[in-house]
Write a protein that holds these residues in place. Structure first.
Motif, PDB file in Angstrom:
ATOM      1  N   SER A 132       0.833  -1.200   0.000  1.00 42.35           N
ATOM      2  CA  SER A 132       0.000   0.000   0.000  1.00 42.35           C
ATOM      3  C   SER A 132       0.868   1.251   0.000  1.00 42.35           C
ATOM      4  O   SER A 132       1.976   1.266   0.534  1.00 42.35           O
ATOM      5  CB  SER A 132      -0.883  -0.017   1.251  1.00 42.35           C
ATOM      6  OG  SER A 132      -1.533   1.204   1.441  1.00 42.35           O
ATOM      7  N   ARG A 133       0.338   2.331  -0.601  1.00 40.72           N
ATOM      8  CA  ARG A 133       1.064   3.608  -0.619  1.00 40.72           C
ATOM      9  C   ARG A 133       1.175   4.230   0.771  1.00 40.72           C
ATOM     10  O   ARG A 133       1.977   5.105   1.021  1.00 40.72           O
ATOM     11  CB  ARG A 133       0.371   4.597  -1.548  1.00 40.72           C
ATOM     12  CG  ARG A 133       0.586   4.285  -2.988  1.00 40.72           C
ATOM     13  CD  ARG A 133      -0.085   5.281  -3.892  1.00 40.72           C
ATOM     14  NE  ARG A 133      -0.025   6.653  -3.382  1.00 40.72           N
ATOM     15  CZ  ARG A 133      -0.501   7.685  -4.010  1.00 40.72           C
ATOM     16  NH1 ARG A 133      -1.102   7.529  -5.179  1.00 40.72           N
ATOM     17  NH2 ARG A 133      -0.422   8.894  -3.509  1.00 40.72           N
ATOM     18  N   LYS A 134       0.322   3.834   1.662  1.00 33.75           N
ATOM     19  CA  LYS A 134       0.327   4.288   3.049  1.00 33.75           C
ATOM     20  C   LYS A 134      -0.001   5.777   3.201  1.00 33.75           C
ATOM     21  O   LYS A 134       0.499   6.454   4.099  1.00 33.75           O
ATOM     22  CB  LYS A 134       1.632   3.914   3.739  1.00 33.75           C
ATOM     23  CG  LYS A 134       1.818   2.399   3.790  1.00 33.75           C
ATOM     24  CD  LYS A 134       3.113   1.996   4.406  1.00 33.75           C
ATOM     25  CE  LYS A 134       3.273   0.513   4.514  1.00 33.75           C
ATOM     26  NZ  LYS A 134       3.026  -0.290   3.344  1.00 33.75           N
ATOM     27  N   ASP A 135      -0.836   6.269   2.284  1.00 33.00           N
ATOM     28  CA  ASP A 135      -1.327   7.645   2.414  1.00 33.00           C
ATOM     29  C   ASP A 135      -2.383   7.734   3.511  1.00 33.00           C
ATOM     30  O   ASP A 135      -2.453   8.735   4.233  1.00 33.00           O
ATOM     31  CB  ASP A 135      -1.944   8.124   1.098  1.00 33.00           C
ATOM     32  CG  ASP A 135      -0.916   8.324   0.007  1.00 33.00           C
ATOM     33  OD1 ASP A 135       0.272   8.519   0.322  1.00 33.00           O
ATOM     34  OD2 ASP A 135      -1.308   8.284  -1.171  1.00 33.00           O
ATOM     35  N   PHE A 136      -3.225   6.708   3.602  1.00 37.01           N
ATOM     36  CA  PHE A 136      -4.330   6.676   4.565  1.00 37.01           C
ATOM     37  C   PHE A 136      -4.383   5.292   5.191  1.00 37.01           C
ATOM     38  O   PHE A 136      -4.170   4.296   4.513  1.00 37.01           O
ATOM     39  CB  PHE A 136      -5.677   6.959   3.879  1.00 37.01           C
ATOM     40  CG  PHE A 136      -5.644   8.185   3.019  1.00 37.01           C
ATOM     41  CD1 PHE A 136      -5.674   9.444   3.587  1.00 37.01           C
ATOM     42  CD2 PHE A 136      -5.538   8.080   1.644  1.00 37.01           C
ATOM     43  CE1 PHE A 136      -5.624  10.580   2.793  1.00 37.01           C
ATOM     44  CE2 PHE A 136      -5.498   9.199   0.841  1.00 37.01           C
ATOM     45  CZ  PHE A 136      -5.532  10.456   1.416  1.00 37.01           C
ATOM     46  N   THR A 137      -4.713   5.245   6.475  1.00 29.37           N
ATOM     47  CA  THR A 137      -4.870   3.946   7.126  1.00 29.37           C
ATOM     48  C   THR A 137      -6.287   3.439   6.906  1.00 29.37           C
ATOM     49  O   THR A 137      -7.216   4.224   6.629  1.00 29.37           O
ATOM     50  CB  THR A 137      -4.601   4.030   8.635  1.00 29.37           C
ATOM     51  OG1 THR A 137      -5.593   4.854   9.246  1.00 29.37           O
ATOM     52  CG2 THR A 137      -3.200   4.575   8.922  1.00 29.37           C
ATOM     53  N   GLN A 138      -6.470   2.135   7.071  1.00 31.81           N
ATOM     54  CA  GLN A 138      -7.815   1.577   6.960  1.00 31.81           C
ATOM     55  C   GLN A 138      -8.748   2.148   8.025  1.00 31.81           C
ATOM     56  O   GLN A 138      -9.902   2.442   7.716  1.00 31.81           O
ATOM     57  CB  GLN A 138      -7.772   0.047   7.029  1.00 31.81           C
ATOM     58  CG  GLN A 138      -7.235  -0.579   5.778  1.00 31.81           C
ATOM     59  CD  GLN A 138      -7.538  -2.047   5.717  1.00 31.81           C
ATOM     60  OE1 GLN A 138      -8.310  -2.475   4.862  1.00 31.81           O
ATOM     61  NE2 GLN A 138      -6.962  -2.819   6.615  1.00 31.81           N
TER      62      GLN A 138
END
Length: 104
Positions: free
Chosen positions: A31-37
């Motif tokens: 994941s790009r890790k811009d936003f968490t789930q």
């Protein structure tokens, strides 16, 4: 049984906490890790709370700096990011269990 709140900030807090307790931070190690789930789950819950569409919740978040700060969003997600997150979270019974924890 929890009572439903009329406060979007309280609901965002509850959704974020439930998401953090129940979901992995990211859907994939790539994941790009811009936003968490948990952040995306909170936005999906707020979308339902405001009875709006994906672009509508993006507009609300873009205009509400306090909410962005509370959810620790460095930027506003695109509407397709929220759409994809909701579709991913709705698979199986995960989404319904999470919503039950919030609204039950």
């Amino acid at each position: 049984m929890r009572s439903l709140t009329k406060s979007p900030m309280r609901l965002a807090d509850l959704a974020l906490r439930v998401g953090q307790e129940s979901l992995a931070p990211y859907s994939s190690r790539f994941s790009r890790k811009d936003f968490t789930q948990p952040q995306l789950f909170a936005l999906v819950v707020l979308k339902q709370f405001f009875k709006t569409d994906y672009r509508g919740i993006c507009s609300i978040v873009a205009e509400w700096s306090e909410l962005r700060a509370f959810l620790q969003l460095a930027k506003v997600p695109d509407h397709t990011t929220i759409w994809r997150a909701e579709r991913r979270l709705m698979r199986g019974e995960v989404f319904s269990r999470l919503l039950t924890r919030i609204f039950a």
